[in-house]
Scaffold this motif. Structure first.
Motif, short mmCIF file in Angstrom:
data_model
loop_
_atom_site.label_atom_id
_atom_site.label_comp_id
_atom_site.label_asym_id
_atom_site.label_seq_id
_atom_site.Cartn_x
_atom_site.Cartn_y
_atom_site.Cartn_z
N ASP A 1 4.54 -3.75 8.53
CA ASP A 1 4.96 -3.13 7.27
C ASP A 1 3.87 -3.11 6.20
O ASP A 1 4.16 -2.82 5.03
CB ASP A 1 6.20 -3.84 6.69
N ALA A 2 2.62 -3.40 6.58
CA ALA A 2 1.53 -3.40 5.60
C ALA A 2 1.00 -1.98 5.45
O ALA A 2 -0.05 -1.60 5.97
CB ALA A 2 0.42 -4.35 6.03
N THR A 3 1.75 -1.16 4.72
CA THR A 3 1.46 0.27 4.62
C THR A 3 0.66 0.62 3.36
O THR A 3 0.18 1.75 3.25
CB THR A 3 2.77 1.07 4.62
N VAL A 4 0.52 -0.30 2.43
CA VAL A 4 -0.18 -0.01 1.17
C VAL A 4 -1.67 -0.27 1.35
O VAL A 4 -2.10 -1.40 1.61
CB VAL A 4 0.37 -0.87 0.01
N LEU A 5 -2.48 0.78 1.17
CA LEU A 5 -3.93 0.66 1.31
C LEU A 5 -4.66 1.07 0.03
O LEU A 5 -5.85 1.36 0.06
CB LEU A 5 -4.42 1.56 2.47
N ASP B 1 -5.48 8.66 5.11
CA ASP B 1 -4.98 9.69 4.21
C ASP B 1 -4.27 9.10 2.98
O ASP B 1 -3.21 9.56 2.57
CB ASP B 1 -4.05 10.65 4.95
N GLN B 2 -4.85 8.03 2.44
CA GLN B 2 -4.36 7.46 1.19
C GLN B 2 -5.49 7.47 0.16
O GLN B 2 -6.67 7.36 0.52
CB GLN B 2 -3.87 6.03 1.38
N GLU B 3 -5.12 7.61 -1.11
CA GLU B 3 -6.10 7.64 -2.20
C GLU B 3 -6.27 6.22 -2.73
O GLU B 3 -5.36 5.66 -3.33
CB GLU B 3 -5.62 8.57 -3.31
N PHE B 4 -7.44 5.66 -2.50
CA PHE B 4 -7.71 4.27 -2.88
C PHE B 4 -8.10 4.19 -4.36
O PHE B 4 -9.01 4.87 -4.81
CB PHE B 4 -8.84 3.72 -2.00
N THR B 5 -7.39 3.36 -5.10
CA THR B 5 -7.75 3.11 -6.50
C THR B 5 -8.41 1.75 -6.67
O THR B 5 -9.37 1.61 -7.40
CB THR B 5 -6.50 3.20 -7.40
N GLY B 6 -7.87 0.75 -5.97
CA GLY B 6 -8.49 -0.58 -5.98
C GLY B 6 -8.12 -1.41 -7.19
O GLY B 6 -7.65 -0.90 -8.21
N PHE C 1 -13.46 -5.62 -0.92
CA PHE C 1 -12.29 -6.15 -0.21
C PHE C 1 -12.24 -7.68 -0.17
O PHE C 1 -13.23 -8.38 -0.24
CB PHE C 1 -12.19 -5.64 1.22
N MET C 2 -11.04 -8.15 -0.09
CA MET C 2 -10.67 -9.48 0.37
C MET C 2 -9.67 -9.17 1.46
O MET C 2 -10.01 -9.07 2.62
CB MET C 2 -10.08 -10.33 -0.74
N GLY C 3 -8.41 -8.96 1.07
CA GLY C 3 -7.49 -8.33 1.99
C GLY C 3 -7.69 -6.83 1.91
O GLY C 3 -8.50 -6.32 1.13
N LEU C 4 -6.93 -6.10 2.70
CA LEU C 4 -6.98 -4.64 2.68
C LEU C 4 -5.58 -4.06 2.61
O LEU C 4 -5.22 -3.40 1.65
CB LEU C 4 -7.71 -4.12 3.92
N SER C 5 -4.77 -4.32 3.62
CA SER C 5 -3.44 -3.72 3.71
C SER C 5 -2.39 -4.68 3.16
O SER C 5 -2.43 -5.88 3.43
CB SER C 5 -3.12 -3.36 5.16
N GLU C 6 -1.45 -4.14 2.39
CA GLU C 6 -0.43 -4.96 1.73
C GLU C 6 0.96 -4.36 1.91
O GLU C 6 1.11 -3.21 2.33
CB GLU C 6 -0.75 -5.11 0.24
N GLN C 7 1.96 -5.15 1.55
CA GLN C 7 3.36 -4.73 1.64
C GLN C 7 3.72 -3.84 0.45
O GLN C 7 3.07 -3.85 -0.59
CB GLN C 7 4.27 -5.96 1.63
N GLU C 8 4.79 -3.07 0.63
CA GLU C 8 5.34 -2.33 -0.50
C GLU C 8 5.88 -3.32 -1.54
O GLU C 8 6.32 -4.41 -1.19
CB GLU C 8 6.49 -1.44 -0.03
#
Length: 580
Positions: A314-318, A340-345, A365-372
């Motif tokens: 479920d780590a869909t937030v990039l 296909d995601q727009e990274f703001t950071g 980066f530290m982590g990359l993908s996160e939960q909703e």
């Protein structure tokens, strides 16, 4: 046509990422609990080392001393009733500490204003963070009990980065710290509501100097072998740590496997670094590596790419991972391509093995993908802890007994590995270093402008803003030269300038103290050398402290302004050489 114009297509490279290998690597690394300095951790290090050597990658396993803290057990009672709990790394060991328990909500300054907590134990909502423990100590509390979420979350509660020095050892926590679940926390609150407030704490925390490993592995570049990208992640874990940090170690191995077959294509060196002492030593491994290799990092490292807790279900937030402004475009270009995601950071906080800002090393980066994002207490806490507050963190199982293989999604792990592989590939093969220094100086400018607004007429930063304008103008000229730079000698001149610029701009934006030390693991503002302005606006000219602060700020302004002057000289000299 030179060899750097005949690179294999990046898409072909990404197709080589293998889900099965990623899961195999993760499974093997996370089959044991990996406490810093333990035999189990060392077995994981040896597995990684042997796997890299089978790929033909050169490795060095170092052993060094570090200040490590391993929580063993805790015993908590409230109203003479036993309460299940855990204790925390760097907290104090105590035997039957008894005192009144006082509920202090989230432990903010406002929460403490209405309470008398001197000589008492405080009950706090949230994770056991260093700032919460530090604040409780400063308020006079003699112990702290934290109410987490459905599970208790392991934490390290010290603000001291890496092994302490004589100067900062006094900042280590001096109180015992424990955590309970949200369900148990409700029981404790009921006891308090009934007037039953006597609490006892017993804790055992094994803290001291231990021998820990650090593994370094190089895949040498062909054109600039001394210049390198540092790709790092920790091996030590809380519990089995399949996500934190088994998947990250697996991704590092998979990137190494693929790039070890492309050595002739690499202009620069890939340096993989596997740390111990992350979870139980407040980044002791990466801090030691920085201290031991300071000059090499300062002169040759063009990027630090960190990896932590990737590939979770479920780590869909990039979009929200930590970045510096100068590395954001690199991340966005890759994430847009792969996912296909727009990274703001999000701006970096003081966490995640970011031990290299003093060397002037750009970070990504530290982590990359996160939960909703969600209303779950754990998700809310993680969101604030890790970044911008716009995501749900790494998952409810983070730093718990539940961080096991069933929390890993092979498809998302493959996706995350592709993102890291692409960033590494571009950083090692592009003719120009992918560091956008115009973005760096714009970030600094925006922060100094905010400091000037806060200072009002009490302190003048116009000279700093003028220096920033000069650097910006010079960088705009350099950008034009970068567009037309083809000859190798010109590309080399530009890259040298970009690397040297980071040694000025990164510390200006991120370092409060000396570049040879490590700032505390506490939240700090951008351009932190001007942070005394926060105190200046709270004092008045009839107080001696007002003039003490003015004196300090003038010296910091001198430091910032001279660094900007040197940065501008560097760019101007580079332009002169390019335009000959």
């Amino acid at each position: 046509m030179n060899q750097w114009q005949t690179l294999i297509p990046e898409e072909h490279l990404l197709l080589q990422v293998n889900k099965s290998k990623l899961m195999e690597f993760t499974q093997t690394i996370s089959k044991e609990v990996r406490l810093s300095g333990s035999e189990e951790e060392l077995r994981a290090f040896h597995y990684v080392k042997e796997t890299l050597e089978e790929m033909g990658v050169e490795t060095q396993l170092h052993f060094h001393q570090a200040y490590i803290s391993l929580p063993v057990k805790s015993h908590l009672t409230v109203a003479d009733q036993p309460i299940p709990s855990i204790t925390h790394s760097m907290g104090q060991s105590v035997n039957h500490l008894e005192a009144e328990l006082v509920y202090a909500a989230s432990g903010t300054a406002q929460d403490y204003q209405r309470l008398e907590v001197v000589g008492k134990i405080v009950l706090l909502d949230g994770l056991a963070t260093p700032i919460a423990v530090k604040t409780a100590e400063e308020q006079g509390a003699i112990g702290a009990v934290f109410i987490n979420a459905t599970y208790t979350h392991e934490m390290i509660v010290s603000t001291v980065w890496g092994t302490p020095t004589l100067e900062n050892k006094g900042l280590l926590p001096s109180i015992p710290v424990v955590s309970v679940t949200i369900e148990t926390g409700a029981v404790i609150k009921n006891y308090l509501a009934e007037g039953k407030s006597i609490c006892t704490i017993s804790t055992v925390v094994e803290t001291g100097i231990r021998t820990i490993p650090t593994l370094i592995a190089d895949i040498k570049g062909q054109a600039e072998p001394d210049k390198f990208v540092l790709f790092s992640g920790h091996i030590d874990s809380w519990h089995y740590g399949a996500m934190d940090n088994g998947t990250a170690n697996a991704a590092m191995l998979e990137v190494a496997r693929i790039l070890s077959t492309q050595r002739s294509q690499l202009k620069r060196t890939l340096r993989l670094a596997f740390w111990s002492g992350h979870s139980h030593g407040r980044y002791a491994g990466s801090a030691w590596y920085c201290d031991t290799n300071w000059e090499d990092l300062r002169e040759n490292c063009l990027l630090h790419l960190n990896i932590d807790s990737v590939g979770a279900m479920d780590a869909t937030v990039l979009t929200e991972a930590n970045t510096m402004r100068e590395t954001r475009k690199l991340a966005n270009d890759v994430i847009s391509l792969v996912a296909d995601q727009e990274f703001t950071g999000s701006r970096f906080g003081r966490s995640g093995d970011q031990s290299f800002w003093g060397t002037g090393t750009p970070s990504l980066f530290m982590g990359l993908s996160e939960q909703e994002p969600s209303e779950d207490p754990a998700a809310k806490a993680f969101s604030q802890l890790f970044g911008s507050g716009k995501s749900g963190g790494f998952g409810w199982w983070w730093h718990t007994t539940e961080d096991t293989m069933d929390k890993i999604d092979p498809e998302l792990l493959e996706r995350d590995c592709k993102i890291y592989l692409s960033i590494v590939w571009r950083s090692l093969t592009s003719p120009l270093y992918p560091i956008d220094q115009l973005e760096a100086i714009a970030d600094i400018e925006g922060s100094v402008q905010k400091w000037q607004v806060k200072a009002g007429n009490r302190f003048d930063l116009s000279s700093t803003l003028a220096r920033i304008e000069s650097v910006k103008a010079s960088l705009l000229e350099l950008k034009d030269e970068m567009k037309i730079a083809v000859k190798e000698e010109k590309v080399t001149l530009i890259n040298h300038c970009l690397l040297e610029l980071s040694s000025y701009l990164v510390p200006l934006n991120y370092v409060k103290g000396s570049i040879y030390e490590h700032d505390l693991a506490l939240k700090q503002p951008a351009v932190p050398k001007f942070s005394d302005l926060e105190l200046l606006v709270q004092t008045t000219p009839d107080q001696p402290e007002y003039y003490f602060l003015l004196t300090s700020l003038q010296r910091k302004r001198n430091e910032v302004n001279y660094a900007l002057k040197q940065a501008n000289r560097l760019v101007q000299e580079t332009l002169r050489c390019l335009q000959k």
